[in-house]
Design an enzyme around this catalytic site. Structure first.
Site, PDB file in Angstrom:
ATOM      1  N   LEU A  73       5.674   1.277   4.664  1.00 40.25           N
ATOM      2  CA  LEU A  73       4.886   1.588   3.466  1.00 40.25           C
ATOM      3  C   LEU A  73       5.759   2.123   2.336  1.00 40.25           C
ATOM      4  O   LEU A  73       5.559   1.772   1.177  1.00 40.25           O
ATOM      5  CB  LEU A  73       3.790   2.610   3.779  1.00 40.25           C
ATOM      6  CG  LEU A  73       2.457   2.059   4.228  1.00 40.25           C
ATOM      7  CD1 LEU A  73       1.480   3.195   4.498  1.00 40.25           C
ATOM      8  CD2 LEU A  73       1.863   1.084   3.232  1.00 40.25           C
ATOM      9  N   CYS A  74       6.713   2.970   2.659  1.00 43.27           N
ATOM     10  CA  CYS A  74       7.583   3.538   1.630  1.00 43.27           C
ATOM     11  C   CYS A  74       8.470   2.461   1.009  1.00 43.27           C
ATOM     12  O   CYS A  74       8.713   2.467  -0.199  1.00 43.27           O
ATOM     13  CB  CYS A  74       8.422   4.681   2.204  1.00 43.27           C
ATOM     14  SG  CYS A  74       7.413   6.072   2.752  1.00 43.27           S
ATOM     15  N   THR A  75       8.923   1.517   1.816  1.00 46.67           N
ATOM     16  CA  THR A  75       9.730   0.413   1.293  1.00 46.67           C
ATOM     17  C   THR A  75       8.874  -0.462   0.385  1.00 46.67           C
ATOM     18  O   THR A  75       9.311  -0.858  -0.700  1.00 46.67           O
ATOM     19  CB  THR A  75      10.342  -0.402   2.445  1.00 46.67           C
ATOM     20  OG1 THR A  75      11.209   0.462   3.188  1.00 46.67           O
ATOM     21  CG2 THR A  75      11.137  -1.591   1.925  1.00 46.67           C
TER      22      THR A  75
END
Length: 158
Positions: free
Chosen positions: A49-51
Site C-alpha cells: 500500500l505504501c509503495t
C-alpha cells in the site's frame, strides 16, 4: 491506557519537525517556509500500500510542483531503507525518517490502530498541507490509498 492522540485541524500551526532524509541531510519546518508543502505519513517503505501511494504521488508530482508544493513523505523507516525505496521506485520527492515517532506523535499520525483485528501502535496514514507561513490548510487522518490523489486534487484545488 495511552493518552488520546493529538488531532490537528485546519488553521493550526504545523508542529516543528527536524528529521534526517534519504540521500543525506535533514529537513526542518523552517526549510519549508515560503512555499506550501504536503506532508504524508506512511507506515513502511517498500510495502504494497505504501509503495502504491508513493508511486501515485510520483506519477502526479508535476501537479504538486506546478502548484508550488514541496512533497515530503515521513515514515518510521531508517534512512538506508528510505534510500532503497527512493532508488527502487524512482521517487522524486523528499523522504524523511522518524524512527523515534516524535514528529508523527506531534501530528497525531502515530497511535493505536486496528491491524487485522488486533490493536497495535503504529503509523496512522495521514496527509497534511502546510501554507508558506507554516499553517495547516488541509488535514486528513486515515487516508484511503486508492483515492489519495483525487482527494488532494479536490481539497487543494490542483
Amino acid at each position: 491506557m495511552s493518552p488520546a492522540p493529538v488531532k490537528l485541524a485546519v488553521g493550526d500551526a504545523a508542529p516543528a519537525l527536524d528529521l534526517p532524509i534519504a540521500g543525506g541531510g535533514r529537513i526542518t519546518l523552517e526549510d519549508l517556509r515560503g512555499a506550501p508543502a504536503l506532508l504524508w505519513f506512511y507506515p513502511a517503505a517498500n510495502t504494497s500500500l505504501c509503495t502504491k501511494q508513493a508511486c501515485d504521488l510520483r506519477d502526479n508530482h508535476r501537479m504538486f510542483l506546478d502548484a508550488g508544493y514541496r512533497v515530503i513523505g515521513i515514515s518510521p523507516d531508517p534512512v538506508p531503507e528510505l534510500d532503497r525505496f527512493v532508488a527502487e521506485q524512482d521517487l522524486p520527492f523528499t523522504l524523511a525518517s522518524d524512527e523515534s515517532h516524535e514528529v508523527m506523535t506531534a501530528y497525531g499520525a502515530w497511535g493505536e490502530k486496528n491491524m487485522y483485528g488486533k490493536i497495535v501502535q503504529g503509523t496512522i496514514r495521514s496527509t497534511f498541507a502546510i501554507d508558506e507561513a507554516g499553517v495547516l490548510t488541509f488535514v486528513k487522518y486515515r487516508v484511503g490509498t486508492p483515492k489519495h490523489i483525487a482527494l488532494l486534487q479536490e481539497k487543494l484545488g490542483l
